[in-house]
Design a protein around this motif. Structure first.
Motif, PDB file in Angstrom:
ATOM      1  N   GLY A 240       0.419  -1.367  -0.073  1.00 45.19           N
ATOM      2  CA  GLY A 240      -0.119   0.029   0.021  1.00 45.19           C
ATOM      3  C   GLY A 240       0.746   1.286  -0.486  1.00 45.19           C
ATOM      4  O   GLY A 240       0.467   2.210   0.197  1.00 45.19           O
ATOM      5  N   VAL A 241       1.954   0.782  -0.284  1.00 43.40           N
ATOM      6  CA  VAL A 241       2.808   2.527   0.134  1.00 43.40           C
ATOM      7  C   VAL A 241       2.420   3.822  -1.424  1.00 43.40           C
ATOM      8  O   VAL A 241       2.312   2.468  -2.934  1.00 43.40           O
ATOM      9  N   PRO A 242       2.452   4.408  -1.350  1.00 43.03           N
ATOM     10  CA  PRO A 242       1.817   4.820  -2.473  1.00 43.03           C
ATOM     11  C   PRO A 242       2.517   5.445  -3.945  1.00 43.03           C
ATOM     12  O   PRO A 242       1.487   5.656  -5.269  1.00 43.03           O
ATOM     13  N   VAL A 243       3.463   4.582  -3.759  1.00 42.29           N
ATOM     14  CA  VAL A 243       4.226   5.818  -4.620  1.00 42.29           C
ATOM     15  C   VAL A 243       5.414   4.125  -5.859  1.00 42.29           C
ATOM     16  O   VAL A 243       5.852   4.245  -4.277  1.00 42.29           O
ATOM     17  N   LEU A 244       5.064   3.911  -6.057  1.00 42.09           N
ATOM     18  CA  LEU A 244       6.433   3.033  -6.807  1.00 42.09           C
ATOM     19  C   LEU A 244       6.615   3.139  -8.127  1.00 42.09           C
ATOM     20  O   LEU A 244       5.842   3.638  -8.736  1.00 42.09           O
ATOM     21  N   ASN A 245       7.983   3.440  -8.019  1.00 47.88           N
ATOM     22  CA  ASN A 245       8.697   3.511  -9.285  1.00 47.88           C
ATOM     23  C   ASN A 245       9.572   2.461  -9.125  1.00 47.88           C
ATOM     24  O   ASN A 245      10.430   1.712  -8.978  1.00 47.88           O
ATOM     25  N   ILE A 246       9.328   2.188 -10.776  1.00 45.12           N
ATOM     26  CA  ILE A 246      10.267   1.143 -11.731  1.00 45.12           C
ATOM     27  C   ILE A 246      12.179   1.902 -12.774  1.00 45.12           C
ATOM     28  O   ILE A 246      11.295   3.052 -13.434  1.00 45.12           O
ATOM     29  N   ASP A 247      12.729   1.237 -12.542  1.00 48.92           N
ATOM     30  CA  ASP A 247      13.553   1.735 -13.754  1.00 48.92           C
ATOM     31  C   ASP A 247      13.295   0.867 -14.011  1.00 48.92           C
ATOM     32  O   ASP A 247      14.283  -0.036 -14.300  1.00 48.92           O
ATOM     33  N   LEU A 248      14.152   1.174 -15.946  1.00 45.32           N
ATOM     34  CA  LEU A 248      14.502   0.580 -17.001  1.00 45.32           C
ATOM     35  C   LEU A 248      15.828   1.243 -17.345  1.00 45.32           C
ATOM     36  O   LEU A 248      15.899   2.381 -17.780  1.00 45.32           O
ATOM     37  N   ILE A 249      16.774   0.095 -18.484  1.00 52.54           N
ATOM     38  CA  ILE A 249      17.301   0.837 -19.067  1.00 52.54           C
ATOM     39  C   ILE A 249      17.186   0.278 -20.734  1.00 52.54           C
ATOM     40  O   ILE A 249      16.951  -0.608 -20.961  1.00 52.54           O
ATOM     41  N   TYR A 250      18.083   1.475 -21.599  1.00 48.52           N
ATOM     42  CA  TYR A 250      18.182   1.260 -22.644  1.00 48.52           C
ATOM     43  C   TYR A 250      19.367   1.931 -23.335  1.00 48.52           C
ATOM     44  O   TYR A 250      20.024   1.805 -22.609  1.00 48.52           O
ATOM     45  N   GLY A 251      19.422   0.872 -24.562  1.00 50.54           N
ATOM     46  CA  GLY A 251      20.845   0.279 -25.029  1.00 50.54           C
ATOM     47  C   GLY A 251      21.917  -0.605 -24.942  1.00 50.54           C
ATOM     48  O   GLY A 251      22.507  -0.946 -24.854  1.00 50.54           O
ATOM     49  N   ILE A 252      21.169  -1.658 -23.778  1.00 47.03           N
ATOM     50  CA  ILE A 252      21.497  -2.478 -24.075  1.00 47.03           C
ATOM     51  C   ILE A 252      21.846  -3.478 -24.934  1.00 47.03           C
ATOM     52  O   ILE A 252      21.101  -3.472 -25.923  1.00 47.03           O
ATOM     53  N   ASP A 253      22.975  -4.574 -25.159  1.00 47.75           N
ATOM     54  CA  ASP A 253      23.063  -5.129 -26.277  1.00 47.75           C
ATOM     55  C   ASP A 253      22.697  -5.908 -26.769  1.00 47.75           C
ATOM     56  O   ASP A 253      21.769  -6.884 -25.692  1.00 47.75           O
ATOM     57  N   GLY A 254      21.981  -5.800 -27.913  1.00 47.24           N
ATOM     58  CA  GLY A 254      20.502  -6.755 -28.314  1.00 47.24           C
ATOM     59  C   GLY A 254      19.393  -6.599 -28.357  1.00 47.24           C
ATOM     60  O   GLY A 254      18.289  -6.435 -29.204  1.00 47.24           O
ATOM     61  N   GLN A 255      19.022  -5.278 -27.400  1.00 46.89           N
ATOM     62  CA  GLN A 255      17.964  -4.505 -27.431  1.00 46.89           C
ATOM     63  C   GLN A 255      17.208  -3.798 -28.420  1.00 46.89           C
ATOM     64  O   GLN A 255      18.295  -3.188 -29.435  1.00 46.89           O
ATOM     65  N   THR A 256      16.257  -4.574 -28.590  1.00 52.32           N
ATOM     66  CA  THR A 256      15.857  -3.473 -30.351  1.00 52.32           C
ATOM     67  C   THR A 256      14.181  -2.676 -29.317  1.00 52.32           C
ATOM     68  O   THR A 256      13.790  -3.251 -28.412  1.00 52.32           O
ATOM     69  N   GLU A 257      13.396  -2.080 -30.603  1.00 52.39           N
ATOM     70  CA  GLU A 257      12.033  -1.393 -30.248  1.00 52.39           C
ATOM     71  C   GLU A 257      11.505  -2.167 -29.759  1.00 52.39           C
ATOM     72  O   GLU A 257      10.388  -1.661 -28.757  1.00 52.39           O
ATOM     73  N   GLU A 258      10.995  -3.836 -30.421  1.00 54.70           N
ATOM     74  CA  GLU A 258      10.529  -4.093 -30.423  1.00 54.70           C
ATOM     75  C   GLU A 258      10.179  -4.871 -28.681  1.00 54.70           C
ATOM     76  O   GLU A 258       9.675  -5.186 -27.594  1.00 54.70           O
ATOM     77  N   SER A 259      12.233  -5.152 -28.246  1.00 57.39           N
ATOM     78  CA  SER A 259      12.714  -5.860 -26.857  1.00 57.39           C
ATOM     79  C   SER A 259      11.849  -4.864 -25.813  1.00 57.39           C
ATOM     80  O   SER A 259      11.488  -4.867 -24.754  1.00 57.39           O
ATOM     81  N   TRP A 260      12.526  -3.693 -26.535  1.00 64.06           N
ATOM     82  CA  TRP A 260      12.306  -2.088 -25.533  1.00 64.06           C
ATOM     83  C   TRP A 260      10.978  -2.265 -24.507  1.00 64.06           C
ATOM     84  O   TRP A 260      10.311  -1.751 -23.979  1.00 64.06           O
ATOM     85  N   ARG A 261       9.923  -2.320 -25.833  1.00 72.76           N
ATOM     86  CA  ARG A 261       8.846  -2.342 -25.813  1.00 72.76           C
ATOM     87  C   ARG A 261       7.938  -3.515 -24.895  1.00 72.76           C
ATOM     88  O   ARG A 261       6.706  -2.612 -24.110  1.00 72.76           O
ATOM     89  N   SER A 262       8.504  -4.041 -25.006  1.00 73.77           N
ATOM     90  CA  SER A 262       7.511  -4.825 -23.547  1.00 73.77           C
ATOM     91  C   SER A 262       8.335  -5.232 -22.968  1.00 73.77           C
ATOM     92  O   SER A 262       6.921  -5.324 -21.491  1.00 73.77           O
ATOM     93  N   SER A 263       9.017  -4.007 -22.771  1.00 76.09           N
ATOM     94  CA  SER A 263       9.960  -3.872 -21.299  1.00 76.09           C
ATOM     95  C   SER A 263       8.492  -2.567 -20.242  1.00 76.09           C
ATOM     96  O   SER A 263       8.138  -3.000 -19.557  1.00 76.09           O
ATOM     97  N   LEU A 264       8.834  -1.170 -21.114  1.00 71.23           N
ATOM     98  CA  LEU A 264       7.764  -0.613 -20.890  1.00 71.23           C
ATOM     99  C   LEU A 264       6.775  -1.230 -20.592  1.00 71.23           C
ATOM    100  O   LEU A 264       5.736  -0.768 -19.682  1.00 71.23           O
ATOM    101  N   ASP A 265       6.298  -2.365 -21.745  1.00 70.66           N
ATOM    102  CA  ASP A 265       4.420  -2.536 -21.035  1.00 70.66           C
ATOM    103  C   ASP A 265       4.342  -3.212 -20.096  1.00 70.66           C
ATOM    104  O   ASP A 265       3.399  -2.835 -19.544  1.00 70.66           O
TER     105      ASP A 265
END
Length: 445
Positions: A198-223
């Protein structure tokens, strides 16, 4: 500005100025904390407690942290933190009211500590420093492996308003490529436990630019992150820094990688905006219906910061100070051991003085890197001059590069969308020659 070409977009992760690599041992006798804080405003201080332990060191990490804590090291570390807190609180004195407006536990991974040790950490903040943790925003960093139910319940009960978890990628192959082995099922379970508090704010850290990362896989993490409707999301570009795990297996940054990161950044920015998030800075995005209930990367870097722990920085208006800094694991272990054996915490040993010119640079840099921009009148009121008079060449160059928002309201100095995208190239352009020289002379260890 000698070079008319645009700086490379990923030069340095800029969130504090002057950078810690510009700090140096202070001359003997080192200044006393009592003298440093005597005339400082103390009615809206920020507390940051640094816990330098992790269960694993990620390949991209250059934070001041070590793997594991043998031989009751966490107990000895908290003992030292208690001694330091007592010394700092004594130095603050009682001539004027001492009040805290925000608090944060970072690292490392604070939830590496057991629930009992986290309770002791909260007691140090409250009983030694006088922070009412249930009355001020309290942000705590965690990781999938350490976000256990008992730890999270303790933090919620003690007043945590924001829990920040470093996921980096929901794609297991990308996590391995970043030298951060984790199972997605474990990540999802940890997120479920955080929401259960019930803590009011959840923050999630994500990283872009990882070796092999594509727009499709990046969107998968974002979603995957958006499925939890986090109140905040931080999108970090991957950096390969000296003495980190990735620096030993990856080439240095090149133009192709710059373009990949810019492309993924823009995609992530637009995707979050389309899903109800406002951009706060290059990295930070907040859900439009969520209230800010924890110090963000800007609020944590203002004057009046009290840092506890051997990796924490403290900021007065005249001096930024800390302890020795390192990235190499052996050096970090040595510094942590020395910290646990320290008896006298009454003086600042390592730091950098901040004169009037540096204070202007710091204010401009930190304000300009926020999406909301900087009111020119506020700068003029504080410093008695216009930022355009103080930094004519820098601001003219930013304008020529298209980094300033031509449609900003009158009196507001604000970055354009491209300016925000190039924050990590723009920020270092505002560093003073002396800070640049000190950073260049620093030898990583």
């Amino acid at each position: 500005m000698s070079d008319s070409a645009a700086p490379r977009p990923y030069r340095s992760y800029v969130y504090a100025y002057p950078h810690k690599t510009a700090y140096r041992p202070l001359p003997d006798p080192a200044p006393s904390l009592a003298a440093l804080w005597r005339d400082e405003p103390k009615d809206a201080l920020s507390l940051y407690a640094h816990i330098p332990f992790c269960e694993v060191r990620c390949g991209f990490c250059n934070l001041f942290t070590r793997i594991g804590a043998p031989d009751e090291l966490t107990t000895r570390y908290l003992d030292a933190l208690d001694r330091q807190a007592a010394a700092v609180r004594e130095a603050l004195g009682d001539r004027a009211p001492v009040r805290f407006a925000t608090a944060a536990f970072g690292g490392g991974t604070p939830t590496f500590l057991t629930a009992g040790e986290l309770e002791r950490l909260c007691d140090i903040a409250e009983k030694r420093m006088g922070v009412d943790l249930r009355a001020v925003p309290l942000s705590v960093e965690t990781s999938p492996a350490t976000a256990t139910a008992d730890r999270l319940a303790l933090l919620a009960e003690r007043g945590a308003t924001r829990l920040s978890i470093g996921v980096q990628s929901f794609v297991e192959a990308e996590a391995r490529a970043a030298v951060r082995p984790q199972r997605r099922a474990d990540v999802e379970s940890a997120l479920g436990r955080i929401r259960d508090t019930g803590v009011p704010v959840l923050n999630i850290d994500l990283i872009y630019g990882i070796d092999g990362q594509t727009e499709e896989s990046w969107r998968s993490s974002l979603d995957a992150a958006l499925a939890w409707r986090p109140e905040e999301l931080y999108l970090y570009p991957l950096y390969v820094r000296p003495l980190t795990g990735l620096s030993r297996i990856s080439p240095s940054a090149d133009r192709e990688w710059d373009e990949q990161r810019l492309r993924l950044y823009r995609y992530g920015r637009d995707h979050l905006r389309a899903h109800g998030y406002e951009q706060v800075s290059m990295r930070m995005f907040r859900r439009t219906d969520a209230a800010p209930l924890g110090p963000d990367d800007y609020a944590c870097q203002t004057d009046g910061m009290i840092g506890l722990g051997c990796g924490a920085r403290s900021y007065t208006s005249a001096l930024h100070y800390s302890f020795d800094y390192a990235v190499d694991m052996r050096e970090i272990r040595t510094i942590i051991d020395a910290y646990t054996e320290t008896a006298d915490f009454s003086r600042a040993e390592v730091g950098r003085w901040v004169d009037a010119g540096e204070a202007r640079r710091r204010h401009l840099l930190q304000s300009l890197l926020q999406a909301e921009g900087m009111p020119v009148a506020g700068y003029e009121e504080r410093f008695g001059a216009s930022p355009f008079a103080d930094f004519p060449a820098e601001l003219a160059r930013f304008e020529a590069l298209g980094w300033l928002d031509e449609e900003a309201p009158a009196g507001l100095l604000r970055l354009s969308a491209e300016g925000l995208a190039h924050s990590d190239g723009l920020g270092p352009e505002l560093f003073s020659p002396s800070v640049r020289a000190a950073m260049a002379a620093y030898e990583p260890k």
